[in-house]
Structures are given as C-alpha cells and as structure tokens.
Design a protein around this motif. Structure first.
Motif, PDB file in Angstrom:
ATOM      1  N   GLU A  61     -28.984   5.275  22.494  1.00 34.33           N
ATOM      2  CA  GLU A  61     -29.520   3.985  22.895  1.00 34.33           C
ATOM      3  C   GLU A  61     -29.974   4.046  24.348  1.00 34.33           C
ATOM      4  O   GLU A  61     -29.349   4.743  25.156  1.00 34.33           O
ATOM      5  CB  GLU A  61     -28.435   2.898  22.785  1.00 34.33           C
ATOM      6  CG  GLU A  61     -28.424   2.167  21.457  1.00 34.33           C
ATOM      7  CD  GLU A  61     -27.631   0.874  21.539  1.00 34.33           C
ATOM      8  OE1 GLU A  61     -28.254  -0.155  21.830  1.00 34.33           O
ATOM      9  OE2 GLU A  61     -26.409   0.905  21.322  1.00 34.33           O
ATOM     10  N   ARG A  65     -30.373   1.189  26.928  1.00 35.42           N
ATOM     11  CA  ARG A  65     -30.307  -0.258  27.111  1.00 35.42           C
ATOM     12  C   ARG A  65     -30.904  -0.662  28.457  1.00 35.42           C
ATOM     13  O   ARG A  65     -30.397  -0.292  29.503  1.00 35.42           O
ATOM     14  CB  ARG A  65     -28.856  -0.723  26.997  1.00 35.42           C
ATOM     15  CG  ARG A  65     -28.343  -0.670  25.578  1.00 35.42           C
ATOM     16  CD  ARG A  65     -27.057  -1.459  25.437  1.00 35.42           C
ATOM     17  NE  ARG A  65     -26.738  -1.688  24.028  1.00 35.42           N
ATOM     18  CZ  ARG A  65     -25.964  -2.686  23.617  1.00 35.42           C
ATOM     19  NH1 ARG A  65     -25.447  -3.529  24.491  1.00 35.42           N
ATOM     20  NH2 ARG A  65     -25.714  -2.834  22.335  1.00 35.42           N
ATOM     21  N   LYS A  84     -31.891 -10.798  17.924  1.00 32.04           N
ATOM     22  CA  LYS A  84     -31.855 -10.109  19.213  1.00 32.04           C
ATOM     23  C   LYS A  84     -31.913 -11.085  20.392  1.00 32.04           C
ATOM     24  O   LYS A  84     -31.152 -10.960  21.341  1.00 32.04           O
ATOM     25  CB  LYS A  84     -33.023  -9.127  19.304  1.00 32.04           C
ATOM     26  CG  LYS A  84     -34.374  -9.838  19.186  1.00 32.04           C
ATOM     27  CD  LYS A  84     -35.533  -8.884  19.099  1.00 32.04           C
ATOM     28  CE  LYS A  84     -36.865  -9.602  19.014  1.00 32.04           C
ATOM     29  NZ  LYS A  84     -37.230 -10.404  20.174  1.00 32.04           N
ATOM     30  N   GLU A 130     -37.505 -11.744  24.569  1.00 29.00           N
ATOM     31  CA  GLU A 130     -37.405 -10.332  24.955  1.00 29.00           C
ATOM     32  C   GLU A 130     -38.599  -9.923  25.816  1.00 29.00           C
ATOM     33  O   GLU A 130     -38.456  -9.178  26.795  1.00 29.00           O
ATOM     34  CB  GLU A 130     -37.317  -9.469  23.679  1.00 29.00           C
ATOM     35  CG  GLU A 130     -36.943  -8.026  23.919  1.00 29.00           C
ATOM     36  CD  GLU A 130     -37.010  -7.192  22.627  1.00 29.00           C
ATOM     37  OE1 GLU A 130     -37.031  -7.773  21.526  1.00 29.00           O
ATOM     38  OE2 GLU A 130     -37.046  -5.955  22.730  1.00 29.00           O
ATOM     39  N   ILE A 141     -35.292  -3.925  20.883  1.00 29.84           N
ATOM     40  CA  ILE A 141     -33.980  -4.200  20.300  1.00 29.84           C
ATOM     41  C   ILE A 141     -34.176  -4.352  18.800  1.00 29.84           C
ATOM     42  O   ILE A 141     -34.884  -5.258  18.340  1.00 29.84           O
ATOM     43  CB  ILE A 141     -33.374  -5.496  20.885  1.00 29.84           C
ATOM     44  CG1 ILE A 141     -33.356  -5.415  22.418  1.00 29.84           C
ATOM     45  CG2 ILE A 141     -31.987  -5.731  20.319  1.00 29.84           C
ATOM     46  CD1 ILE A 141     -32.963  -6.723  23.085  1.00 29.84           C
ATOM     47  N   TYR A 181     -27.283  -4.801  16.434  1.00 36.42           N
ATOM     48  CA  TYR A 181     -28.515  -4.706  17.227  1.00 36.42           C
ATOM     49  C   TYR A 181     -28.397  -3.482  18.112  1.00 36.42           C
ATOM     50  O   TYR A 181     -27.327  -3.181  18.640  1.00 36.42           O
ATOM     51  CB  TYR A 181     -28.721  -5.971  18.060  1.00 36.42           C
ATOM     52  CG  TYR A 181     -27.499  -6.365  18.851  1.00 36.42           C
ATOM     53  CD1 TYR A 181     -26.521  -7.166  18.275  1.00 36.42           C
ATOM     54  CD2 TYR A 181     -27.305  -5.911  20.155  1.00 36.42           C
ATOM     55  CE1 TYR A 181     -25.366  -7.500  18.971  1.00 36.42           C
ATOM     56  CE2 TYR A 181     -26.163  -6.246  20.862  1.00 36.42           C
ATOM     57  CZ  TYR A 181     -25.203  -7.032  20.267  1.00 36.42           C
ATOM     58  OH  TYR A 181     -24.064  -7.352  20.949  1.00 36.42           O
ATOM     59  N   TYR A 182     -29.494  -2.762  18.227  1.00 34.32           N
ATOM     60  CA  TYR A 182     -29.494  -1.500  18.961  1.00 34.32           C
ATOM     61  C   TYR A 182     -30.756  -1.413  19.788  1.00 34.32           C
ATOM     62  O   TYR A 182     -31.855  -1.636  19.262  1.00 34.32           O
ATOM     63  CB  TYR A 182     -29.428  -0.318  17.980  1.00 34.32           C
ATOM     64  CG  TYR A 182     -28.219  -0.364  17.070  1.00 34.32           C
ATOM     65  CD1 TYR A 182     -26.995   0.133  17.494  1.00 34.32           C
ATOM     66  CD2 TYR A 182     -28.311  -0.923  15.792  1.00 34.32           C
ATOM     67  CE1 TYR A 182     -25.873   0.080  16.662  1.00 34.32           C
ATOM     68  CE2 TYR A 182     -27.201  -0.984  14.953  1.00 34.32           C
ATOM     69  CZ  TYR A 182     -25.979  -0.476  15.389  1.00 34.32           C
ATOM     70  OH  TYR A 182     -24.887  -0.527  14.574  1.00 34.32           O
ATOM     71  N   GLU A 183     -30.634  -1.121  21.049  1.00 38.14           N
ATOM     72  CA  GLU A 183     -31.814  -1.036  21.906  1.00 38.14           C
ATOM     73  C   GLU A 183     -32.193   0.422  22.146  1.00 38.14           C
ATOM     74  O   GLU A 183     -31.379   1.216  22.612  1.00 38.14           O
ATOM     75  CB  GLU A 183     -31.560  -1.738  23.254  1.00 38.14           C
ATOM     76  CG  GLU A 183     -32.805  -1.779  24.146  1.00 38.14           C
ATOM     77  CD  GLU A 183     -32.605  -2.590  25.426  1.00 38.14           C
ATOM     78  OE1 GLU A 183     -31.528  -3.200  25.578  1.00 38.14           O
ATOM     79  OE2 GLU A 183     -33.527  -2.601  26.263  1.00 38.14           O
TER      80      GLU A 183
END
Ligand SMILES: Cc1cc2nc3c(=O)[nH]c(=O)nc-3n(C[C@H](O)[C@H](O)[C@H](O)COP(=O)(O)O)c2cc1C
Ligand code: SF4
Ligand code: SF4
Ligand code: SF4
Ligand code: FES
Lengths: 568, 450
Positions: free
Chosen positions: B9, B11, B98, B219, B248, B260-262
C-alpha cells in the motif's frame, strides 16, 4: 436572434437537404418550419426547456474542426467532415448552428422513438375508450405514428391516485400522467403561482399540489390544454363530450381588452368549451379560466330572446320601426358600448353623426392581473376611438347623460347594452324620455325601455375588436344565434336607413369595411375585413397616446406611458 | 515456488487515518503538519495553484475520472458572478466506502484541500454535500469546520489574508441521485434533485444558483493538498501516466479481508488485490465475477480473456487477475474503475439474483425525471424480481437487454448508463444463467400476475 430588426438566418442540413432557418432556434422548431415533425411531449414553445420526455431525440452532427488549430477537418474529397454525436440528442434542447447536420429519420432515431413510446406506455392505463383525452391525445397519436404497435410488457402496472381534485376546476388522473412537467412549469413561469410538484421518485413519481395549496389560480385550466395526455381534465368539461364531434371556430375573448385568441368548440349549435388559440403577440397559448365560462351566458336565463314594444312582445321589424318612429325629430342621445364590435361602433357613429345625436360612452374596469385579464374589462374600448364614436377615455359613469337630459339637450335615448341604472344616471330623468335598448341580456335598463331589440353575442356573429395594444383582431361566427334574431349590424343599419335621408346602409361586413377604410387619416385605412390575418393586425394607435389608458404592463403589452418614459 | 513480491500500500490520503491515537481533532492534525499547505497556498497566485493541479494530472475520484485541473480551467471566470466550490460527499454508489474513511477519520485534510481549491478558483463560498446517512460524518465535519474557523483556516480573512470563504456542510435526504453533480446542485438549492440538461447547464458555467461552480469528489479535493505539498510535477510521477496519484479501492464481497486499500495507480492487478491483499476467496469457493468500479460498472467474468490495445498502443491479453488497478485498466476491458468499489462474487452467487438486487437499487434511486430511466429501471426490476420468484420466461434475457439498450445514451444524466450497464453486462456474460432460470423456474411459488 433578431438584430437590426431583421431575423438572421443560417443554413442547416436537415435529413440531407440544406435548408434555411432562423438563427438560435431549436431543432424541434427548425424541423417544424420545414414540415418535418419531431414528436415531443415536454417541450412547449412558451415554457422553459425541461428535456425530460426524450421523445424528440434526433441525430446531430456539426462540421469538424481541429481542437488545437480551429481549422476545418477535411475528408479525402476535401469536404469538411461531420462530427456526429454518437448518442441521439434532444431536439428541444439543441439549438441550430451553421452547417449543423440533423437526421430525424435514421434508424437510431426511429429506435429511440419506439423505445420512448414503449416506456411511456408500460405503466399507462391504456383505457382510451373511457379517457376524456381520446381524440386529442399526443400519446395516442405518437403511439400510432412512432410506436412499435405491440407490447412486450407482462408485469403489473403501477397504481396511482385517480380523480384527484387539484382545485376547483381541474381534476387529475395520476396514472395517465407522463410526468412531462409542463403543468408545473406553466404555473411557475407564466402564472407565478408555484403550487404543483412531483412527490415520490422513479416510476412512482406522482404529480400533486404542495401541502395546503390548491390549483385555483385564474389560469388553472391552461394546464388541461397543456397536458399532452388525459391526466389533467377540466372538471366542467370532462366526460361530457367526445372531442371529435366538436367544431372549432376561431374567436376573440371578450372578457377584457387583452383580447385573448380563442377557439370555440361547438356541436350542433351548442358551445361545449372555449380554449385558447395560440397568438405569440397577444396571449401565447393561454387564457383565463374566467374567460372560458363566458359562453355560458349564451343560453343564460336572462338572455333576451324576443323584441318588445312598450312591454309587449313584437317582431324584430316592428320593434325597429317603432324605434325609428320614436326617434323622429328628437334630440337623440346614443349610449355606445366598448363591448360592441368595430363595425357596430362605426355604424353607430354614423347614425349619431347623421342625426346629430349626442354620444355617450362608459368603460368597465376592474383589477388588472398583469397577465391576460386587463383592467379594462371590455374587448373594444379602442374601437370607439378608431371609429370616431368617441375621442375621450370613458369613465365608468355616465353622469353627463343625466345633465344632458336635465338640460333638455337629449330627449330620446338609444342604449347599446349598458345598464344605465348602474352608471350613475338618475332613473327619474330616464323615465321622462323614450328609450330604445339593444342588447343581448336583460337588465334594469332593458326593463324600463320602451323598445327592446335583442341582439347577438360575439359567438353568434362576426366582426372585429381592437385590443389593448391596438391590435385589430377578427372573430367569426361560431354558432347560430337564437331563432328570429339578427346581427346588431343589421339593426343599426335599419335604423340608419329609416332615419337618415337617402341612406342606403348595408349591414354586410365587407361593404362596411369599404366605407370604414376609406379615410387616409384613419388607422383602418386600406384594410379589408377578410384579409385581417388570423393572428390580427397591429394598428398605429399613437394618435391616442395622451389618453389615460388604464391597463398595466402585462403579457405582450406595455402601457404607452411606460414606453414613452423608457424612451426618454 | 517463486515467492511473489506482494505489492505494498502507498498511503497518501489515508496516511494517518488508521494510526493508533490519530484523531479527527485539530490539534492532532496540526501536530502532523496540518494546514501548512494552506499557508503556502494563500501566499501564491490562485492561477499558480491551478497550474500545479493541471500538471499533476489528477483525475476525479467521483466516478467519471475527469482531470480536475482541466475542469477548473473550464470555469467561467468572466461572468462576474460569484464562484462556488462544492465537495461531493454523497458517496452512495453501492460498493464504495472510501470518502467516509477520510471524513470520519481525517476531516481536516478535506477542509485543507477544499480551502486550497477554493482559493485557487477564487470561490466565494464552499459547500460539503454529505449523504444523509453520514449523520456522524456531518457532525464531525461541523466540529472540524468550527475548529478551522477559530484558527482562521476558513471563513473570514483566511490566515489574515484578504481572501474569505465560508464552508458549509449540507446534508442530503437519502437519495443516490444527489451524487450526480447537477442533481446535487438542485438539491443544494433546496429543490428536488432532478439532474439538469447539459447543455446548457454545465456546472462550470451555470451551476449553483446559475453561477460558475466546481464540483469535486472528497478524495479529489484531498489530493489538492498533496499536490501543493509535492508539486504537480512530482505528483504526476506517482502512479502511471494518465493515471496519476494513488487510489483508495474499496473491496467488498466474497474475499477474506474486505476493506479499503490505498495504492499507487497501477501498482497492482485485480488478482493481486483479491488474492494477496484481501486474502483470497473464502475456503472452497471459486471466483465467479467481479464488478470493478461500483455497482454501475460492467461486470467482469472470472474466466474471460480480455484482449485489445492500450492507449499507448501496447497490446494486451489478460485474464481477470491481470487487469491493472488504475483508471485505464478496467476501462480497457470494457468496464471502468468508477468510484473504486470492487465487488467480488464467488460461485455461490446466483447472477440473476445479483442482477435483481442491482436493478432494485436503480429502480428505487431513479429520480423519475426522464422517461427511459424512470420506466426502464423499474421494468428491469420487475422482470428480474419475477424471474427470481419462479416465473422466468425464455424471452426475458433478450427483453432485459433490449430494455437496457433503450435506456443507455438517451437519458438526461449518466444514471441512465449506471442503470443499464449492469444489465447489459450481466446478460452478455451470464446469459446461460438467465436462460436456465426459465427452465427451472417453477421450483418456487409463482408470483401472481394480473
Ligand atoms: C448517478 C450518479 C451518481 C454519482 N454519485 C456520486 C457520488 O456519490 N460521489 C461523487 O463524488 N460523485 C458522484 N458522481 C459523479 C459526479 O457527478 C461528479 O462527476 C463528481 O462528483 C465530480 O467530481 P470528481 O471530478 O472529483 O470526480 C455520480 C454521478 C452519477 C451519474
Ligand atoms: S391519455 Fe391518451 S393514451 Fe392514455 S388513456 Fe387517455 S387517450 Fe388513451
Ligand atoms: S399532468 Fe399532464 S402536463 Fe402535468 S406532468 Fe402530467 S402529463 Fe405533464
Ligand atoms: S437518467 Fe434517471 S436519474 Fe438521471 S435524470 Fe433521468 S430519470 Fe433522473
Ligand atoms: S420534447 Fe425534448 S425531451 Fe421532451
């Protein structure tokens, strides 16, 4: 759109043919001008564009230009390429531009229309046999013209309220509503009475009045005319008459000096409804609710149906000769009317001049609504000015009449329709002199007149009125008058012929117009009755600029004073 | 067996959000360097900020992926009318969650991003339009805005400059269509959220109160802060050309670790996301389908082969696992990355029922303004509901497809596509299941048809 007073035009390519159209108009109008129908529901030329029904989808492309350089993009033959929009666009919301290509008959367009028609019908009751709109329903018409002709829908239809009373005059069947929002926009934009809206969403959207409000404004019935389907119906008219039985005659509303253009729908001599007739210079496509019921007076109880002399019924001819006898060698007073037609006023003026009669005129005034009900509650005050019957602005009283009688300047009276008892005239004065009354309805004056000659309403005769903008508008007889009655023109012409030496006055409209239009100084100069266009003719009324006209600024109308002020 | 490099990831937006002890309070945000970028921005010329955003190549995160810098350029600055900035926090696309993380956990980041954006476009007033169901989010934002106002980060004379811009939180009332920007604007004006026709109502020209307006996703606006921080040029190096920055991704459905994964754009494939990041499918299950960008994006079948050419000309031949997660990846296989909502479906899913579920959503959320979407969405729902109630007919698959085709491209707003793409893709890719329903349909009690 209009510059230097001249509408500029551009060329577009409509279904492969280059045509000329006014700049700035939309594709529904542009195609319409050239005889190509682009079917539409929500679009109305006099309301804002909503673009919600999607019935007017067409294919559109514009000449291609390079984004960076702005230069025309050419094909291998050196012709500018057309950048077709990959999706259909709404004709109502797309304005023409030079060189635009439009296809209204391509398979994309045909399929779009079929799809929209199918969607409009899936939750529609489709009970035309018991629907009041049948015969004048856009849904029926376009389903036949552009639909597939069969249904693929096997699900349950949505259920919505039926017979909702939106107000005193309008009833709504929500299941038939196609949610085009015309009625909502009309109330907001034309009447400024925001009472209608949709509740719920998606296919369950339902037209209704806002809580605590009702559709009761004096223009509410226009929503019925506007509604492309049988959702909004006139509570008065619904289920009484099939529209295909009705004969439509163009006429003019007599409610006020606005002079709304109307259609009179009748069957076998009986009027069933009045609807507005489009005139973009006068009333757009609207009229008042109050103007729509005026036809009911045609057969009201107080209608005068037979002539009388000294209270005894007589024939028309007897009454006319009794009247002429009565006026012989008298100092005649003539009370004209702002409700008479131009032609009637002209003849009345002629009679008055020949007999050196004193002329009187009263106005009828009320509140101006700033739209189509003007403060002058008569259709033809200005006709009196143009025909010369009067050169003053009338008041709503006839006080000078009393004085003239008292001073013995008048000792016989011809009254056109007015009720003198309501006009500030002393009844005692009236009792002392012979009175001849011409009118359509009974009133206190008719009651004590010596001769009563019944005449015809505007629905039963032809003629013309001049409205608040000095627009000359003709109306045509819609229904026959009561048996035995003759047009007012005939009665006045007979009086002229009986009382004036060597007179050979015809009561025929064409010949009256020949006389009327002779004078070079008159705004009617050179006009022919049969040539008055369906949407009227603007006269030059500047001669009377100084008169205190009472009308307020309203639809397609600006008071003269305001105009003058704005010029300074 | 070769040990694979599991993508990591990166972030940026959610850098602190999940740190233990990180709170949504001002002092926490300031401690971590907060509002420095606003201080920097307010000393710059507004247009310079716009240039940086343009250079960054950042694309909208709300669904359509339109470059934010370009959108700002379209803004009508000559009208003399006030300019408005609206943050679209309506996040209602099924499968998407997100924006919520950002607003609940790091509201000041959004406020800072928004105030920089507001200054850049010289907005007179800024709004956050937040979906009704985020009542807690609205409360958090209100509190954060009050804190920011007290510190002059928004409101009157921001940081002592001559620029003032108020920030207002407006709560929706529970309608998906308020996420469509013109519907949102109508709603913000206090009306039914009926999306507007374009032309003429492009928000950048005739937006809120008929004034020039910029609408950006939560976002997207947060990214503005990071563009300020690293400069447009450097930001554009994150991810891939035309797919800059991080995204995200919201993964839901039949994986072991939904969430949720960025990631940097293009840093991993769909397969890596499902198997490496989300822990793979539940035991004993096999992958059946993936909806890659929120419920309105077209479904992808697990056993499909995707071939074609990328924009840069390179040819590809992918299985579902190979699709790169960025803007262009899902788009090049005929779907879209949309709002980043990846919905994973395994072999237990009855595709007709999944379809019925999606159709129910769109029928319920259609604003009802335009004919094809209004009637088509409900019709599709009625058909799939009937099919799931044991009354499927063999012609239903074709009928569904035809109804969807009659909606697509003929509506006022993109909801029409959102409602028809699922049906089109489900029928195209799982036609067999729809036809089987007709064969075996009578096992369940019959729906009463009148
Ligand atoms: C039916 C529909 C729903 C939408 N819902 C949202 C939403 O919930 N949140 C969002 O940010 N954008 C949503 N959008 C996209 C917005 O219209 C708009 O494109 C976006 O907010 C622009 O911001 P961006 O450029 O930063 O992505 C939706 C669009 C459509 C057609
Ligand atoms: S509205 Fe038109 S189509 Fe509908 S039932 Fe009435 S006549 Fe038939
Ligand atoms: S009632 Fe008639 S005019 Fe009003 S929205 Fe429905 S169909 Fe249109
Ligand atoms: S496409 Fe659907 S949501 Fe969009 S305006 Fe039309 S009916 Fe409303
Ligand atoms: S007439 Fe154009 S969309 Fe309705």
């Amino acid at each position: 759109m209009i510059s230097n007073g001249k509408p500029s035009t551009i060329n577009i390519i409509l279904d492969g043919k280059e045509v000329e159209v006014p700049a700035g108009i939309n594709l529904v109008e542009a195609a319409g001008i050239h005889g190509t129908e682009v079917p539409h529901y929500c679009y109305h030329p006099q309301l804002s564009v909503a673009g919600n029904c999607r019935m007017c989808l067409v294919e559109m492309g514009t000449p291609m230009r390079d984004r960076a350089t702005g230069e025309a993009v050419l094909d291998e033959n050196g012709i500018q390429k057309i950048g077709w929009v990959p999706k259909p666009v709404i004709g109502c919301g797309t304005n023409v531009s030079p060189g635009m290509h439009v296809k209204t008959k391509s398979s994309m367009v045909t399929e779009s229309r079929e799809g929209i028609m199918e969607f409009l019908l899936v939750n529609h009751p489709l009970d035309c046999p018991i629907c009041d709109q049948a015969g004048e329903c856009r849904l029926q018409e376009f389903a036949t013209d552009y639909g597939r002709g069969y249904s693929r829908y096997v699900e349950r239809k949505n259920v919505k309220p039926k017979r909702t009373k939106l107000g005193p005059r309008v009833t709504l069947d929500d299941e038939r509503c196609i949610l085009c929002s015309r009625c909502i926009r009309f109330c907001q934009e034309v009447v400024d009475d925001d009472v209608l809206g949709f509740v719920d969403r998606g296919s369950f959207s339902t037209l209704t009045c806002f809580p605590g409000k009702e559709l009761s404004n004096n223009y509410s019935l226009n929503t019925v005319d506007l509604c492309p389907v049988g959702a909004l119906t006139s509570t008065d008219f619904r289920f009484k008459m099939r529209v295909w039985f009705l004969k439509e005659s163009p006429s003019i509303c007599v409610e006020s000096s606005a002079g709304s253009n109307i259609l009179v729908s009748s069957r076998e001599g009986k009027i069933h409804r009045i609807t507005p007739r489009r005139n973009d210079s006068v009333n757009d496509s609207w009229m008042t609710d109050s103007g729509r019921v005026l036809y009911k007076k045609v057969s009201s109880d107080s209608r005068l149906l037979s002539a009388s002399v000294s209270g005894n019924a007589s024939s028309l001819t007897e009454a006319i000769s009794a009247a002429s006898e009565m006026f012989k060698d008298k100092k005649l007073g003539v009370v004209g009317s702002c409700k008479s037609s131009v032609e009637e006023q002209y003849l009345l003026n002629k009679l008055s001049k020949n007999l050196k009669a004193k002329k009187f005129l009263r106005g009828h005034f009320g509140k101006d609504d700033g739209i189509l009900l003007s403060a002058d509650r008569t259709p033809n005050l200005r006709g009196n000015l143009v025909t010369g019957f009067s050169n003053k602005y009338p008041s709503d009283q006839l006080s000078d009449l009393s004085i003239s009688i008292q001073k013995k300047q008048v000792n016989a009276l011809l009254v056109i329709g007015e009720d003198l008892s309501e006009s500030g005239v002393d009844l005692e004065d009236l009792k002392s002199i012979p009175i001849v009354f011409l009118g359509t309805h009974q009133n206190a004056t008719a009651d004590f007149s010596d001769v009563v000659i019944p005449t015809l309403t505007s629905f039963e005769k032809s003629g013309s009125f001049i409205n608040r903008s000095f627009r000359l508008q003709s109306f045509k007889q819609a229904i026959p008058g009561p048996v035995g009655l003759l047009p007012d023109l005939h009665v006045i012409a007979s009086l002229i012929n009986a009382l004036c030496e060597d007179a050979e006055q015809s009561s025929d409209l064409a010949s009256i117009w020949k006389q009327m239009s002779k004078s070079r100084t008159n705004p009617l100069h050179g006009l022919i009755f049969s040539k008055i266009p369906g949407d009227g003719l603007q006269l030059d009324g500047s001669k009377w600029n100084s008169l205190p006209f009472i009308e307020k600024k309203a639809m397609h109308f600006s008071p003269l004073k305001q105009l003058q002020k704005s010029k300074i | 067996m070769i040990k694979k490099n599991i993508p990591k990831e990166r972030r940026i937006i959610l850098k602190y959000a999940d740190d233990p002890g990180y709170s949504n309070k001002m002092n926490c945000y300031l401690k971590n360097g907060g509002y420095k970028m606003l201080k920097k921005a307010i000393k710059m010329k507004p247009d310079e900020i716009g240039e940086e955003v343009l250079k960054s190549g950042v694309r909208g995160r709300g669904g359509a992926g339109f470059p934010a810098g370009m959108k700002w350029k379209f803004l009508d600055r000559k009208s003399g009318k006030p300019i408005y900035l609206i943050c679209n926090a309506d996040e209602s696309e099924p499968g998407t969650f997100k924006d919520r993380q950002i607003m609940y956990k790091d509201p000041h980041q959004l406020i800072e991003g928004m105030m920089i954006a507001a200054y850049a476009i010289q907005a007179k007033q800024a709004f956050i339009y937040i979906r009704a169901e985020f009542f807690e989010g609205a409360r958090i934002l209100e509190e954060a805005i009050a804190e920011a106002k007290a510190k002059k980060f928004c409101g009157d004379k921001i940081l002592g400059s001559s620029y003032s811009c108020d920030l207002i939180v407006h709560r929706g009332a529970g309608a998906y269509i308020c996420g469509e920007e013109t519907g949102l604007i109508e709603s913000l004006e206090g009306k039914r959220p009926n999306p507007r026709i374009k032309p003429p109502y492009f928000p950048a020209v005739l937006g809120l109160y008929q004034c020039p307006t910029i609408v950006n996703n939560v976002e997207t606006l947060c990214n503005v802060k990071h563009i300020m921080q690293m400069g447009g040029e450097a930001f554009s190096k994150i991810g891939k050309p035309n797919n800059t920055g991080t995204r995200i991704w919201c993964v839901s459905g039949h994986v072991k670790k939904p969430g949720y994964y960025e990631f940097e754009c293009g840093a991993l494939t769909l397969g890596e996301m499902i198997y490496d990041i989300c822990g793979g499918l539940l035991p004993g299950r096999t992958l059946k389908a993936v909806i890659p960008g929120g419920s309105s994006s077209k479904v992808l079948r697990a056993d499909e082969r995707f071939t074609g050419k990328l924009k840069d000309g390179t040819e590809f031949d992918w299985g579902i696992d190979d699709i790169p997660l960025d803007f262009d990846g899902p788009a090049s296989v005929g779907s879209m990355s949309g709002s980043g909502g990846i919905i994973v479906m395994d072999d237990t899913v009855d595709m007709v029922e999944a379809m019925a579920n999606i159709n129910a959503f769109y029928a319920h959320e259609s604003c009802g303004q335009c004919t094809p979407c209004r009637e088509g969405s409900l019709w599709m729902r009625k058909i799939t509901k009937r099919m799931c109630s044991g009354d499927a007919r063999k012609e239903d698959a074709d009928l569904l497809l035809s109804v969807a085709n009659q909606i697509e491209g003929r509506t006022i707003c993109a909801f029409g596509e959102a409602a028809s793409w699922p049906t089109q893709s489900f029928i195209a890719k799982f036609r067999g299941e729809f036809q089987d329903k007709a064969k075996h349909g009578s096992s369940k009690p019959k729906l009463q048809l009148i």
